[in-house]
Design a protein around this motif. Structure first.
Motif, PDB file in Angstrom:
ATOM      1  N   ARG A   3       0.738  -1.309  -0.162  1.00  0.00           N
ATOM      2  CA  ARG A   3      -0.036  -0.083   0.035  1.00  0.00           C
ATOM      3  C   ARG A   3       0.974   1.412  -0.033  1.00  0.00           C
ATOM      4  O   ARG A   3       0.528   2.493  -0.101  1.00  0.00           O
ATOM      5  N   ARG A   4       2.136   1.145   0.419  1.00  0.00           N
ATOM      6  CA  ARG A   4       2.856   2.426   0.440  1.00  0.00           C
ATOM      7  C   ARG A   4       3.860   2.183  -0.760  1.00  0.00           C
ATOM      8  O   ARG A   4       5.043   2.838  -0.437  1.00  0.00           O
ATOM      9  N   LEU A   5       3.687   1.659  -1.784  1.00  0.00           N
ATOM     10  CA  LEU A   5       4.575   1.585  -3.119  1.00  0.00           C
ATOM     11  C   LEU A   5       5.260   2.933  -3.485  1.00  0.00           C
ATOM     12  O   LEU A   5       6.081   3.220  -4.007  1.00  0.00           O
ATOM     13  N   TYR A   6       4.309   4.035  -3.358  1.00  0.00           N
ATOM     14  CA  TYR A   6       4.496   5.587  -3.845  1.00  0.00           C
ATOM     15  C   TYR A   6       5.781   6.052  -2.922  1.00  0.00           C
ATOM     16  O   TYR A   6       6.291   7.059  -3.113  1.00  0.00           O
ATOM     17  N   CYS A   7       5.862   5.522  -1.656  1.00  0.00           N
ATOM     18  CA  CYS A   7       6.625   6.054  -0.532  1.00  0.00           C
ATOM     19  C   CYS A   7       8.270   5.795  -0.986  1.00  0.00           C
ATOM     20  O   CYS A   7       8.463   4.716  -1.000  1.00  0.00           O
ATOM     21  N   ARG A   8       8.959   6.813  -0.811  1.00  0.00           N
ATOM     22  CA  ARG A   8      10.433   6.856  -1.087  1.00  0.00           C
ATOM     23  C   ARG A   8      10.982   7.293  -0.049  1.00  0.00           C
ATOM     24  O   ARG A   8      12.354   7.544   0.000  1.00  0.00           O
ATOM     25  N   CYS A   9      10.385   7.467   1.203  1.00  0.00           N
ATOM     26  CA  CYS A   9      11.066   7.732   2.498  1.00  0.00           C
ATOM     27  C   CYS A   9      12.247   6.606   2.857  1.00  0.00           C
ATOM     28  O   CYS A   9      11.621   5.582   2.914  1.00  0.00           O
ATOM     29  N   THR A  10      13.205   7.059   3.380  1.00  0.00           N
ATOM     30  CA  THR A  10      14.323   6.386   3.797  1.00  0.00           C
ATOM     31  C   THR A  10      14.178   6.277   5.498  1.00  0.00           C
ATOM     32  O   THR A  10      14.743   5.502   6.037  1.00  0.00           O
ATOM     33  N   PHE A  49       0.935  12.742   7.421  1.00  0.00           N
ATOM     34  CA  PHE A  49       1.437  12.681   5.997  1.00  0.00           C
ATOM     35  C   PHE A  49       3.028  12.477   6.016  1.00  0.00           C
ATOM     36  O   PHE A  49       3.617  13.288   6.905  1.00  0.00           O
ATOM     37  N   CYS A  50       3.585  11.662   5.141  1.00  0.00           N
ATOM     38  CA  CYS A  50       4.813  11.635   4.890  1.00  0.00           C
ATOM     39  C   CYS A  50       5.375  12.696   3.605  1.00  0.00           C
ATOM     40  O   CYS A  50       4.486  13.140   2.876  1.00  0.00           O
ATOM     41  N   GLU A  51       6.350  13.037   3.386  1.00  0.00           N
ATOM     42  CA  GLU A  51       6.813  13.811   2.387  1.00  0.00           C
ATOM     43  C   GLU A  51       6.174  13.240   0.874  1.00  0.00           C
ATOM     44  O   GLU A  51       5.762  14.273   0.142  1.00  0.00           O
ATOM     45  N   CYS A  52       6.092  12.112   0.730  1.00  0.00           N
ATOM     46  CA  CYS A  52       5.485  11.409  -0.637  1.00  0.00           C
ATOM     47  C   CYS A  52       3.899  11.611  -0.735  1.00  0.00           C
ATOM     48  O   CYS A  52       3.550  11.925  -1.720  1.00  0.00           O
ATOM     49  N   GLU A  53       3.460  11.382   0.469  1.00  0.00           N
ATOM     50  CA  GLU A  53       1.952  11.798   0.370  1.00  0.00           C
ATOM     51  C   GLU A  53       1.643  13.397   0.361  1.00  0.00           C
ATOM     52  O   GLU A  53       0.693  13.542  -0.402  1.00  0.00           O
TER      53      GLU A  53
HETATM   54 ZN    ZN Z   1       7.159   8.693   2.201  1.00  0.00          ZN
END
Ligand code: ZN
Length: 107
Positions: A3-10, A49-53
Motif C-alpha cells: 500500500r505504500r509503493l509510492y513512498c520513497r522515504c528512507t 503525512f509523509c513527504e511522499c503523501e
Molecule cells: Zn514517504
C-alpha cells in the motif's frame, strides 16, 4: 500489493495537520475536510503525512490550464523536439483517482 509503493522515504518523518498545512500552504481545515480523499497514514485518530503523501496531494491538486499545455507543446515544436501528437491529450487526461473534474480544469 504494498500500500505504500509510492513512498520513497528512507526514514520515518511524518507531518501532522498543522505541519502539513504549513508545508502545502493550505488551511488545516481543508486537509481535515478532505482527509478521506487524501493519501495519509492514520494512527488512532491522528492522520499524518509523509513527504511522499504531501507530494501526491500537491500533484492531485495541481491545476494546469489547457492554454499552458498548448503553449508547452508549441515551445517543444519550436525547439524541434519530435512531435508527440498525443502528448497534450495525454497530459490533459491525467487525473488522480477520486479527484473531481472541477478542481482539475481552469475556468
Ligand atoms: Zn514517504
Amino acid at each position: 500489493m504494498n500500500r505504500r509503493l509510492y513512498c520513497r522515504c528512507t526514514k520515518v518523518r511524518n507531518f501532522n495537520y498543522d505541519q502539513a498545512a504549513r508545508k502545502l500552504g493550505c488551511f488545516r481545515r481543508w486537509l481535515e475536510d478532505n482527509i478521506s480523499r487524501l493519501p495519509h497514514q492514520k494512527y488512532g485518530s491522528a492522520p499524518v503525512f509523509c513527504e511522499c503523501e504531501l507530494a501526491l496531494i500537491q500533484d492531485m491538486h495541481t491545476v494546469i490550464p489547457v492554454s499552458v499545455l498548448e503553449h508547452a507543446a508549441a515551445v517543444a515544436g519550436e525547439r524541434g523536439q519530435p512531435p508527440e501528437p498525443d502528448s497534450v491529450l495525454s497530459l490533459k487526461s491525467i487525473r488522480p483517482a477520486g479527484a473531481s473534474r472541477r478542481t482539475r480544469t481552469a475556468s
